[in-house]
Design a protein around this motif. Structure first.
Motif, short mmCIF file in Angstrom:
data_model
loop_
_atom_site.label_atom_id
_atom_site.label_comp_id
_atom_site.label_asym_id
_atom_site.label_seq_id
_atom_site.Cartn_x
_atom_site.Cartn_y
_atom_site.Cartn_z
N TYR A 158 -0.63 3.96 -3.07
CA TYR A 158 -0.15 2.59 -2.88
C TYR A 158 -0.17 1.88 -4.22
N SER A 185 -6.67 8.22 5.74
CA SER A 185 -7.21 6.86 5.80
C SER A 185 -6.13 5.80 5.59
N GLU A 186 -4.88 6.22 5.61
CA GLU A 186 -3.79 5.28 5.30
C GLU A 186 -3.79 4.07 6.24
N THR A 205 5.02 -2.21 2.13
CA THR A 205 4.07 -2.17 3.23
C THR A 205 3.73 -3.59 3.67
N TYR A 231 -11.88 3.52 1.34
CA TYR A 231 -10.73 4.40 1.51
C TYR A 231 -10.18 4.92 0.19
N GLU A 291 -4.40 0.23 5.11
CA GLU A 291 -3.37 -0.80 5.30
C GLU A 291 -3.92 -1.98 6.10
N ARG A 310 4.11 1.37 -0.85
CA ARG A 310 3.65 2.75 -0.66
C ARG A 310 4.65 3.70 -1.29
N ASP A 340 -4.87 5.45 -4.94
CA ASP A 340 -4.73 6.65 -4.11
C ASP A 340 -5.82 6.62 -3.06
N VAL A 341 -5.44 6.75 -1.80
CA VAL A 341 -6.42 6.69 -0.73
C VAL A 341 -6.75 8.08 -0.21
N PRO A 374 2.68 9.80 -0.41
CA PRO A 374 2.38 8.79 0.62
C PRO A 374 0.92 8.32 0.65
N GLN A 375 0.03 9.01 -0.05
CA GLN A 375 -1.35 8.51 -0.13
C GLN A 375 -1.51 7.50 -1.27
#
Lengths: 99, 99
Positions: free
Chosen positions: A50, A14-15, B95, A82, A19, A42, A9-10, A47-48
């Protein structure tokens, strides 16, 4: 073949930096002994979040040879700023590939 | 292509029954519209934990067309008796596939 599943989890916002960092870091894994594939996915629902899906020849190739090495330190330096929390890492064995 | 990752913890001692059930259930997914691959993996660290890795053409192929259908009910009947808790289901987008 072992599949590592690392859930990361970022920090909000900071996505893009994460990436970019993980794309650069992939080259470290490409050079790692026993590392066979490296994918980043993702979450649609979160969406935070990965997931790294990384195949290793053996569990030890990841946990003994790679983790803690200088290569690992370099990888973590690229992405850990991140991280919202420490990654949750698990290793899995194939039970069934139906199709 | 969407990858569904479903985390399933099974009741202690029910691993063999779960594996037999999910092997049979895989045929339901093979017949499901928009379902492209179906794999079952078992955690090394937590051997009662499995993950289904299922590729779908679209998110909706899983969440709208399949979930709740008779096929889904048949699948759940084959494996849900062995669930320790409700599955944790997430969908992911690619991603990066570095190698």
């Amino acid at each position: 073949m072992i599949l590592e599943i690392a859930q990361i989890d970022v920090k909000p916002g900071s996505e893009a930096e994460f990436e970019a960092g993980i794309t650069k870091a992939a080259e470290i894994f490409r050079a790692a002994a026993g590392c066979r594939s490296f994918a980043v996915r993702r979450s649609i629902e979160k969406p935070q979040r990965y997931r790294l899906l990384i195949e290793w020849d053996t569990l030890e190739a990841h946990t003994k040879d790679f983790t803690g090495s200088q290569a690992w330190k370099d990888y973590r330096a690229m992405v850990s700023p991140y991280f919202e929390a420490p990654p949750q890492v698990e290793h899995t064995e194939l039970t069934l590939q139906a199709f």
